[in-house]
Design a protein around this motif. Structure first.
Motif, PDB file in Angstrom:
ATOM      1  N   ALA A 147       0.845  -1.191   0.000  1.00 13.84           N
ATOM      2  CA  ALA A 147       0.000   0.000   0.000  1.00 13.84           C
ATOM      3  C   ALA A 147       0.883   1.245   0.000  1.00 13.84           C
ATOM      4  N   ARG A 148       0.235   2.390  -0.141  1.00 10.68           N
ATOM      5  CA  ARG A 148       0.908   3.692  -0.087  1.00 10.68           C
ATOM      6  C   ARG A 148       1.093   4.070   1.377  1.00 10.68           C
ATOM      7  N   VAL A 149       2.313   3.983   1.878  1.00  8.51           N
ATOM      8  CA  VAL A 149       2.593   4.262   3.288  1.00  8.51           C
ATOM      9  C   VAL A 149       2.658   5.769   3.496  1.00  8.51           C
ATOM     10  N   LEU A 150       1.919   6.243   4.489  1.00  8.88           N
ATOM     11  CA  LEU A 150       1.810   7.672   4.777  1.00  8.88           C
ATOM     12  C   LEU A 150       2.582   8.088   6.032  1.00  8.88           C
ATOM     13  N   LEU A 151       2.589   7.231   7.034  1.00  9.65           N
ATOM     14  CA  LEU A 151       3.289   7.510   8.291  1.00  9.65           C
ATOM     15  C   LEU A 151       4.128   6.311   8.687  1.00  9.65           C
TER      16      LEU A 151
END
Length: 212
Positions: A147-151
């Protein structure tokens, strides 16, 4: 106005912060309905909602019929937001593992730590500083999300982390048909009074519900 379903059922550990989380989500979204009844997961009822929030759910929380209805809802474009122990939910359901992104493994005691913002161009992170210091329960996961890791957690700032330099805490994807967002934050009651965390939830909710 788009409607949001808040699901807070637990069959395992139950977080004391659930009432605070429900109040916060209702303050962030006027058209939020809260339930702990798995019978709410029917095709007709789910069709009323732009997104479903698993707010500190834990354990097996749906019936077989509910799982079928919820999977169809997401694959049909419905939004999903998982908060904290949503990753400790439905361990035996392969679709849910794909949806939430990763399953909870373990955590050290609640303590302060530093979060690094990996992706500042998202509604859930755009308001945050490059590094964000706060107190929470820092989850380790059984795997890293596709997935697109944000934090990410900075494990050098607390004791007990086991995932190393790449320790995801919040991520999003659209792999299952609808939009999915997960944040590992939100263990403590105090979290839900923090302006930065509330804005994090608000941005995540807008994104999964496709709201502006």
């Amino acid at each position: 106005m788009t409607r949001i379903l808040l699901f807070t059922r637990t069959t395992g550990f139950r977080h004391d912060s659930i009432p605070a989380g429900v109040r916060t989500m209702r303050e962030l979204h006027d058209a939020a309905e809260n339930t702990e009844d798995p019978a709410a997961f029917t095709p007709d009822n789910l069709a009323r909602f732009a997104a479903v929030v698993f707010l500190n759910t834990n354990g097996d929380v749906l019936t077989d019929a509910g799982r079928t209805a919820f999977e169809a809802y997401v694959r049909g474009g419905g939004g999903f937001l998982g908060v904290h122990s949503a990753a400790a939910t439905e361990y035996g359901w392969a679709f849910y593992r794909e949806l939430v992104g990763a399953w909870f493994d373990r955590h050290p005691p609640v303590q302060p730590a530093r979060i690094t913002v990996a992706e500042p161009r998202h509604p859930a992170t755009a308001h945050l500083p490059t590094t964000w210091e706060r107190v929470d329960e820092w989850y380790d996961f059984r795997s890293r999300p596709d997935a697109r890791v944000l934090l990410r957690a900075d494990e050098s700032t607390y004791r007990g982390g086991t995932m190393g330099g790449d320790h995801p805490l919040a991520w999003c994807h659209e792999r299952c048909g609808g939009r999915s967002f997960y944040t590992a934050l939100g263990h403590t009651v105090e979290s839900y009074a923090e302006p930065e965390f509330r804005a994090h939830l608000a941005g995540a909710l807008r994104w999964v519900a496709r709201a502006r």
